[in-house]
Scaffold this motif. Structure first.
Motif, PDB file in Angstrom:
ATOM      1  N   GLN A 169       0.776  -1.050  -0.055  1.00  0.00           N
ATOM      2  CA  GLN A 169       0.128   0.018  -0.067  1.00  0.00           C
ATOM      3  C   GLN A 169       0.786   1.274   0.053  1.00  0.00           C
ATOM      4  OE1 GLN A 169      -2.027  -1.355   3.600  1.00  0.00           O
ATOM      5  NE2 GLN A 169      -4.254  -1.256   2.361  1.00  0.00           N
ATOM      6  N   ILE A 170       1.843   1.115   0.672  1.00  0.00           N
ATOM      7  CA  ILE A 170       2.990   2.218   0.747  1.00  0.00           C
ATOM      8  C   ILE A 170       3.462   2.758  -0.600  1.00  0.00           C
ATOM      9  CG2 ILE A 170       5.243   2.883   1.637  1.00  0.00           C
ATOM     10  CD1 ILE A 170       3.262   3.485   3.520  1.00  0.00           C
ATOM     11  N   LEU A 171       3.791   1.508  -1.292  1.00  0.00           N
ATOM     12  CA  LEU A 171       4.344   1.545  -2.793  1.00  0.00           C
ATOM     13  C   LEU A 171       3.373   2.097  -3.584  1.00  0.00           C
ATOM     14  CD1 LEU A 171       6.160   0.856  -4.887  1.00  0.00           C
ATOM     15  CD2 LEU A 171       5.225  -1.280  -5.193  1.00  0.00           C
ATOM     16  N   VAL A 172       1.989   1.777  -3.728  1.00  0.00           N
ATOM     17  CA  VAL A 172       0.823   2.383  -4.359  1.00  0.00           C
ATOM     18  C   VAL A 172       0.911   3.776  -3.925  1.00  0.00           C
ATOM     19  CG1 VAL A 172      -1.444   2.411  -4.799  1.00  0.00           C
ATOM     20  CG2 VAL A 172      -0.167   0.358  -4.698  1.00  0.00           C
ATOM     21  N   GLU A 173       1.006   4.295  -2.806  1.00  0.00           N
ATOM     22  CA  GLU A 173       0.823   5.723  -2.643  1.00  0.00           C
ATOM     23  C   GLU A 173       1.909   6.565  -2.886  1.00  0.00           C
ATOM     24  OE1 GLU A 173      -2.084   7.116  -1.655  1.00  0.00           O
ATOM     25  OE2 GLU A 173      -3.092   5.286  -2.046  1.00  0.00           O
ATOM     26  N   LEU A 174       3.082   5.882  -2.932  1.00  0.00           N
ATOM     27  CA  LEU A 174       4.489   6.681  -3.537  1.00  0.00           C
ATOM     28  C   LEU A 174       4.318   6.787  -4.979  1.00  0.00           C
ATOM     29  CD1 LEU A 174       7.123   4.931  -1.126  1.00  0.00           C
ATOM     30  CD2 LEU A 174       6.340   7.270  -1.234  1.00  0.00           C
ATOM     31  N   VAL A 175       3.718   5.664  -5.614  1.00  0.00           N
ATOM     32  CA  VAL A 175       3.474   5.921  -6.989  1.00  0.00           C
ATOM     33  C   VAL A 175       2.503   6.836  -7.368  1.00  0.00           C
ATOM     34  CG1 VAL A 175       2.720   4.537  -9.051  1.00  0.00           C
ATOM     35  CG2 VAL A 175       4.560   3.544  -7.631  1.00  0.00           C
ATOM     36  N   ARG A 176       1.246   7.010  -6.770  1.00  0.00           N
ATOM     37  CA  ARG A 176       0.681   7.844  -6.885  1.00  0.00           C
ATOM     38  C   ARG A 176       0.861   9.223  -6.620  1.00  0.00           C
ATOM     39  NH1 ARG A 176      -4.570   6.274  -6.782  1.00  0.00           N
ATOM     40  NH2 ARG A 176      -3.956   4.734  -5.280  1.00  0.00           N
ATOM     41  N   ALA A 177       1.730   9.431  -5.583  1.00  0.00           N
ATOM     42  CA  ALA A 177       2.247  10.760  -5.296  1.00  0.00           C
ATOM     43  C   ALA A 177       3.259  11.341  -6.332  1.00  0.00           C
ATOM     44  CB  ALA A 177       3.015  11.097  -3.981  1.00  0.00           C
ATOM     45  N   ARG A 178       4.113  10.424  -6.988  1.00  0.00           N
ATOM     46  CA  ARG A 178       4.911  10.959  -7.978  1.00  0.00           C
ATOM     47  C   ARG A 178       4.537  10.715  -9.396  1.00  0.00           C
ATOM     48  NH1 ARG A 178      11.321   8.829  -7.493  1.00  0.00           N
ATOM     49  NH2 ARG A 178      11.613   9.822  -5.319  1.00  0.00           N
ATOM     50  N   TYR A 179       3.653   9.893  -9.662  1.00  0.00           N
ATOM     51  CA  TYR A 179       3.375   9.495 -10.991  1.00  0.00           C
ATOM     52  C   TYR A 179       1.987   9.773 -11.486  1.00  0.00           C
ATOM     53  CZ  TYR A 179       7.934   7.751 -10.876  1.00  0.00           C
ATOM     54  OH  TYR A 179       9.417   7.604 -10.322  1.00  0.00           O
ATOM     55  N   GLY A 180       0.963   9.824 -10.473  1.00  0.00           N
ATOM     56  CA  GLY A 180      -0.425  10.137 -10.713  1.00  0.00           C
ATOM     57  C   GLY A 180      -1.339   8.823 -10.436  1.00  0.00           C
ATOM     58  N   ASP A 181      -2.553   9.147 -10.498  1.00  0.00           N
ATOM     59  CA  ASP A 181      -3.537   8.059 -10.087  1.00  0.00           C
ATOM     60  C   ASP A 181      -3.582   6.796 -11.070  1.00  0.00           C
ATOM     61  OD1 ASP A 181      -4.512   9.302  -7.854  1.00  0.00           O
ATOM     62  OD2 ASP A 181      -5.759  10.688  -9.033  1.00  0.00           O
ATOM     63  N   GLU A 182      -3.316   7.439 -12.358  1.00  0.00           N
ATOM     64  CA  GLU A 182      -3.753   6.390 -13.600  1.00  0.00           C
ATOM     65  C   GLU A 182      -2.579   5.127 -13.375  1.00  0.00           C
ATOM     66  OE1 GLU A 182      -3.189   5.802 -18.419  1.00  0.00           O
ATOM     67  OE2 GLU A 182      -3.288   7.681 -17.396  1.00  0.00           O
ATOM     68  N   LEU A 183      -1.237   5.378 -13.128  1.00  0.00           N
ATOM     69  CA  LEU A 183      -0.292   4.431 -13.074  1.00  0.00           C
ATOM     70  C   LEU A 183      -0.537   3.586 -11.607  1.00  0.00           C
ATOM     71  CD1 LEU A 183       2.284   2.921 -14.099  1.00  0.00           C
ATOM     72  CD2 LEU A 183       3.696   4.780 -13.007  1.00  0.00           C
ATOM     73  N   ALA A 184      -0.865   4.456 -10.280  1.00  0.00           N
ATOM     74  CA  ALA A 184      -1.254   3.664  -9.274  1.00  0.00           C
ATOM     75  C   ALA A 184      -2.435   2.822  -9.515  1.00  0.00           C
ATOM     76  CB  ALA A 184      -1.475   5.018  -8.080  1.00  0.00           C
ATOM     77  N   SER A 185      -3.259   3.148 -10.054  1.00  0.00           N
ATOM     78  CA  SER A 185      -4.566   2.238 -10.343  1.00  0.00           C
ATOM     79  C   SER A 185      -4.109   0.894 -11.185  1.00  0.00           C
ATOM     80  CB  SER A 185      -5.541   3.084 -11.117  1.00  0.00           C
ATOM     81  OG  SER A 185      -5.861   4.000 -10.510  1.00  0.00           O
ATOM     82  N   LYS A 186      -3.075   1.130 -11.970  1.00  0.00           N
ATOM     83  CA  LYS A 186      -2.677  -0.091 -12.852  1.00  0.00           C
ATOM     84  C   LYS A 186      -1.854  -0.991 -12.068  1.00  0.00           C
ATOM     85  CE  LYS A 186      -2.529   2.336 -17.419  1.00  0.00           C
ATOM     86  NZ  LYS A 186      -1.658   2.576 -18.489  1.00  0.00           N
ATOM     87  N   ILE A 187      -1.365  -0.547 -11.104  1.00  0.00           N
ATOM     88  CA  ILE A 187      -0.500  -1.337 -10.014  1.00  0.00           C
ATOM     89  C   ILE A 187      -1.654  -2.188  -9.257  1.00  0.00           C
ATOM     90  CG2 ILE A 187       1.002  -1.267  -7.902  1.00  0.00           C
ATOM     91  CD1 ILE A 187       2.574   0.877  -9.209  1.00  0.00           C
ATOM     92  N   VAL A 188      -2.549  -1.389  -8.766  1.00  0.00           N
ATOM     93  CA  VAL A 188      -3.589  -2.058  -7.721  1.00  0.00           C
ATOM     94  C   VAL A 188      -4.192  -3.137  -8.796  1.00  0.00           C
ATOM     95  CG1 VAL A 188      -5.672  -1.744  -6.576  1.00  0.00           C
ATOM     96  CG2 VAL A 188      -3.858  -0.075  -6.280  1.00  0.00           C
ATOM     97  N   LEU A 189      -4.578  -2.775 -10.002  1.00  0.00           N
ATOM     98  CA  LEU A 189      -5.317  -3.837 -10.667  1.00  0.00           C
ATOM     99  C   LEU A 189      -4.606  -5.048 -11.088  1.00  0.00           C
ATOM    100  CD1 LEU A 189      -7.211  -1.414 -13.578  1.00  0.00           C
ATOM    101  CD2 LEU A 189      -8.210  -3.000 -11.798  1.00  0.00           C
ATOM    102  N   LYS A 190      -3.172  -4.820 -11.263  1.00  0.00           N
ATOM    103  CA  LYS A 190      -2.121  -6.134 -11.644  1.00  0.00           C
ATOM    104  C   LYS A 190      -2.134  -6.878 -10.350  1.00  0.00           C
ATOM    105  CE  LYS A 190      -0.558  -5.406 -15.730  1.00  0.00           C
ATOM    106  NZ  LYS A 190      -0.436  -6.452 -16.739  1.00  0.00           N
ATOM    107  N   SER A 191      -1.875  -6.266  -9.277  1.00  0.00           N
ATOM    108  CA  SER A 191      -1.801  -6.914  -7.805  1.00  0.00           C
ATOM    109  C   SER A 191      -3.095  -7.778  -7.572  1.00  0.00           C
ATOM    110  CB  SER A 191      -1.033  -6.104  -6.867  1.00  0.00           C
ATOM    111  OG  SER A 191      -2.157  -5.123  -6.444  1.00  0.00           O
ATOM    112  N   SER A 192      -4.134  -7.142  -8.008  1.00  0.00           N
ATOM    113  CA  SER A 192      -5.313  -7.783  -7.586  1.00  0.00           C
ATOM    114  C   SER A 192      -5.374  -9.004  -8.568  1.00  0.00           C
ATOM    115  CB  SER A 192      -6.671  -6.938  -7.779  1.00  0.00           C
ATOM    116  OG  SER A 192      -6.584  -6.005  -6.900  1.00  0.00           O
ATOM    117  N   ALA A 193      -5.141  -8.881  -9.915  1.00  0.00           N
ATOM    118  CA  ALA A 193      -5.264 -10.070 -10.811  1.00  0.00           C
ATOM    119  C   ALA A 193      -4.224 -11.119 -10.384  1.00  0.00           C
ATOM    120  CB  ALA A 193      -4.963  -9.376 -12.142  1.00  0.00           C
TER     121      ALA A 193
END
Length: 71
Positions: A44-68
Motif C-alpha cells: 500500500q505504501i508503494l502504491v501511494e508513493l507511485v500515486r504521489a510521484r506519477y499520478g492516479d492512472e499508474l497507481a490504479s494499474k498497479i492495484v489492478l495488476k496486483s489484484s489479478a
C-alpha cells in the motif's frame, strides 16, 4: 560558490551526487508516507508513493495488476 563546485566536477561525479540526492529524497518520501499512513503495509505504501510521484492512472494499474495476481 556551489555552482563553481558543481562546474568543477566531472560528469560522473555530478551523476553520483544526483543519485545520492535522489536516494535520500526517496528515503524521506517513504518515511513521510509511513508516518501519514501507519496502518498501510509495504504494498500500500508503494502504491501511494507511485500515486504521489506519477499520478492516479499508474497507481490504479498497479492495484489492478496486483489484484489479478492474487486471485
Amino acid at each position: 560558490m556551489q555552482m563553481k563546485a558543481i562546474g568543477a566536477m566531472s560528469v560522473e561525479q555530478r551523476i553520483s551526487v544526483w543519485e545520492e540526492i535522489q536516494n535520500q529524497f526517496a528515503i524521506m518520501e517513504d518515511a513521510s508516507m509511513r508516518r501519514r499512513h501507519p496502518e498501510f503495509n509495504d504494498h500500500q505504501i508503494l502504491v501511494e508513493l507511485v500515486r504521489a510521484r506519477y499520478g492516479d492512472e499508474l497507481a490504479s494499474k498497479i492495484v489492478l495488476k496486483s489484484s489479478a495476481l492474487s486471485t
